[in-house]
Scaffold this motif. Structure first.
Motif, PDB file in Angstrom:
ATOM      1  N   GLU A 139      65.432  75.101  51.183  1.00  0.00           N
ATOM      2  CA  GLU A 139      64.099  74.510  51.304  1.00  0.00           C
ATOM      3  C   GLU A 139      63.120  75.167  50.334  1.00  0.00           C
ATOM      4  O   GLU A 139      62.283  74.483  49.729  1.00  0.00           O
ATOM      5  N   LEU A 140      63.228  76.469  50.174  1.00  0.00           N
ATOM      6  CA  LEU A 140      62.389  77.147  49.198  1.00  0.00           C
ATOM      7  C   LEU A 140      62.688  76.640  47.792  1.00  0.00           C
ATOM      8  O   LEU A 140      61.772  76.362  47.006  1.00  0.00           O
ATOM      9  N   ALA A 141      63.964  76.501  47.473  1.00  0.00           N
ATOM     10  CA  ALA A 141      64.341  76.018  46.142  1.00  0.00           C
ATOM     11  C   ALA A 141      63.776  74.620  45.889  1.00  0.00           C
ATOM     12  O   ALA A 141      63.314  74.315  44.779  1.00  0.00           O
ATOM     13  N   HIS A 142      63.799  73.774  46.908  1.00  0.00           N
ATOM     14  CA  HIS A 142      63.231  72.435  46.778  1.00  0.00           C
ATOM     15  C   HIS A 142      61.751  72.502  46.420  1.00  0.00           C
ATOM     16  O   HIS A 142      61.277  71.810  45.513  1.00  0.00           O
ATOM     17  N   ASP A 143      61.005  73.359  47.112  1.00  0.00           N
ATOM     18  CA  ASP A 143      59.564  73.455  46.882  1.00  0.00           C
ATOM     19  C   ASP A 143      59.259  74.042  45.506  1.00  0.00           C
ATOM     20  O   ASP A 143      58.288  73.640  44.850  1.00  0.00           O
ATOM     21  N   LEU A 144      60.088  74.971  45.055  1.00  0.00           N
ATOM     22  CA  LEU A 144      59.892  75.528  43.718  1.00  0.00           C
ATOM     23  C   LEU A 144      60.145  74.468  42.648  1.00  0.00           C
ATOM     24  O   LEU A 144      59.456  74.428  41.622  1.00  0.00           O
ATOM     25  N   ARG A 145      61.116  73.597  42.892  1.00  0.00           N
ATOM     26  CA  ARG A 145      61.384  72.524  41.923  1.00  0.00           C
ATOM     27  C   ARG A 145      60.231  71.529  41.847  1.00  0.00           C
ATOM     28  O   ARG A 145      60.072  70.825  40.843  1.00  0.00           O
ATOM     29  N   LEU A 146      59.412  71.479  42.907  1.00  0.00           N
ATOM     30  CA  LEU A 146      58.237  70.607  42.888  1.00  0.00           C
ATOM     31  C   LEU A 146      57.120  71.183  42.011  1.00  0.00           C
ATOM     32  O   LEU A 146      56.120  70.514  41.773  1.00  0.00           O
ATOM     33  N   GLY A 147      57.302  72.404  41.549  1.00  0.00           N
ATOM     34  CA  GLY A 147      56.284  73.032  40.715  1.00  0.00           C
ATOM     35  C   GLY A 147      55.417  74.034  41.442  1.00  0.00           C
ATOM     36  O   GLY A 147      54.508  74.617  40.846  1.00  0.00           O
ATOM     37  N   LEU A 148      55.684  74.256  42.726  1.00  0.00           N
ATOM     38  CA  LEU A 148      54.940  75.271  43.470  1.00  0.00           C
ATOM     39  C   LEU A 148      55.512  76.652  43.137  1.00  0.00           C
ATOM     40  O   LEU A 148      56.671  76.775  42.729  1.00  0.00           O
ATOM     41  N   HIS A 149      54.702  77.684  43.320  1.00  0.00           N
ATOM     42  CA  HIS A 149      55.184  79.031  43.061  1.00  0.00           C
ATOM     43  C   HIS A 149      54.719  79.956  44.170  1.00  0.00           C
ATOM     44  O   HIS A 149      53.675  79.732  44.794  1.00  0.00           O
ATOM     45  N   VAL A 150      55.488  81.000  44.439  1.00  0.00           N
ATOM     46  CA  VAL A 150      55.194  81.949  45.518  1.00  0.00           C
ATOM     47  C   VAL A 150      54.089  82.888  45.070  1.00  0.00           C
ATOM     48  O   VAL A 150      54.200  83.547  44.037  1.00  0.00           O
ATOM     49  N   VAL A 151      53.013  82.967  45.862  1.00  0.00           N
ATOM     50  CA  VAL A 151      51.912  83.877  45.553  1.00  0.00           C
ATOM     51  C   VAL A 151      51.796  84.998  46.589  1.00  0.00           C
ATOM     52  O   VAL A 151      51.068  85.957  46.375  1.00  0.00           O
ATOM     53  N   ASP A 152      52.506  84.873  47.698  1.00  0.00           N
ATOM     54  CA  ASP A 152      52.476  85.912  48.729  1.00  0.00           C
ATOM     55  C   ASP A 152      53.781  85.828  49.507  1.00  0.00           C
ATOM     56  O   ASP A 152      54.275  84.724  49.792  1.00  0.00           O
ATOM     57  N   GLU A 153      54.358  86.975  49.818  1.00  0.00           N
ATOM     58  CA  GLU A 153      55.628  86.985  50.553  1.00  0.00           C
ATOM     59  C   GLU A 153      55.681  88.224  51.437  1.00  0.00           C
ATOM     60  O   GLU A 153      55.400  89.336  50.972  1.00  0.00           O
TER      61      GLU A 153
END
Length: 300
Positions: free
Chosen positions: A279-293
């Motif tokens: 699911e994370l990989a899907h969201d990253l492919r949408l162009g989103l990026h992680v800013v906090d983890e």
């Protein structure tokens, strides 16, 4: 006070049970928030512990009778409560105060909870639960909280056959609650209460948010959203287990993002916890990026 005692350099750290009413006070200090703002957190906890050390009192400290110097004082180093989770034991709420003994105090509190209630987990924010201390105590990473940001994605996805996507405002509270409960098996999530299904709950917009209904009208998925200061804010979609092999999650995201674009919103922030790597990989492919983890660490 009495309790489990560790013997690190500098004197013993003691851990003992405490009442949830007392937990409120420590949570308020840890979170730097009014007591009434954290009262609910203490009230949902089934158990609580406090860690403290005994220190020599300053020379000018009087005992409760106002006579001679008291000699010693008990200094609170941290506290935790256990908040039950439907499928993953209990979440540790609270944490430790800043200081040279943070790691050993965090480990002592985590072990006390683990030994008493069984499996526990914590969002290992460094200032409250140092992750290294929990790992040394035997905890292991089982997930993470993440905040993703980026331009509002565009990727059209139709809902699976037999599924209808409708705005939250057009769906019954019963169907909303069913949809909210689709994430209860994910680590970091808690039981969805009826009040969470009401309009405006969590600050979300019932016209932007969407619910997925199956052919029988049952809530099988949800994606909640709001607009805050020109930014689209949404939670990662929840989807019932039986539908997770389909494109329903992506379809829910697309529906909400379409509403945001129609409202003139160009950027989005997504909160997720307990999501899978896929699911994370899907969201990253949408162009989103992680800013906090923040890692979620759990006992065995």
């Amino acid at each position: 006070m009495s309790g489990d005692v560790l013997e690190p350099p500098g004197g013993p750290v003691q851990v003992e049970p405490m009442a949830t009413e007392q937990l409120e006070l420590v949570l308020a200090a840890l979170y730097e928030a009014p007591r009434e703002a954290v009262a609910w957190m203490a009230q949902v906890c089934t158990h609580a512990w406090v860690a403290f050390e005994v220190q020599a009192a300053p020379d000018d400290t009087l005992d409760p009778e106002g006579q001679e110097p008291g000699g010693v004082r008990e200094v609170v180093l941290g506290a935790v409560g256990t908040r039950p989770s439907p499928a993953h034991g209990s979440e540790l709420v609270g944490g430790v105060f800043a200081g040279p003994r943070r790691a050993e105090v965090a480990a002592a509190l985590a072990r006390a909870a683990w030994q008493e209630v069984g499996r526990v987990y914590a969002f290992a924010e460094g200032h409250l639960f140092p992750p290294e201390a929990l790992v040394q105590a035997g905890f292991r990473e089982v997930g993470a909280y993440r905040r993703l940001e980026g331009r509002v994605p565009y990727r059209h996805v139709d809902a699976p056959d037999g599924v209808t996507l409708r705005p939250l405002a057009e769906v019954s509270e019963a169907a909303r609650l069913e949809a909210l409960r689709t994430v209860e098996d994910r680590v970091g999530h808690h039981a969805a209460l009826p009040e969470a299904a009401q309009d405006g709950a969590g600050g979300f917009d019932s016209h932007l948010s969407h619910v997925a209904l199956d052919a029988q009208g049952r809530g099988i998925g949800i994606c909640r959203a709001a607009i805050e200061e020109g930014l689209g804010r949404l939670d990662s979609p929840g989807v019932a287990v039986a539908w997770r092999h389909t494109n329903l999650r992506a379809a829910l995201l697309n529906s909400v993002n379409a509403r945001l674009r129609a409202a003139g919103i160009t950027r989005v922030s997504v909160d997720s916890w307990g999501d899978t790597p896929e699911e994370l990989a899907h969201d990253l492919r949408l162009g989103l990026h992680v800013v906090d983890e923040t890692p979620i660490l759990a006992s065995p």
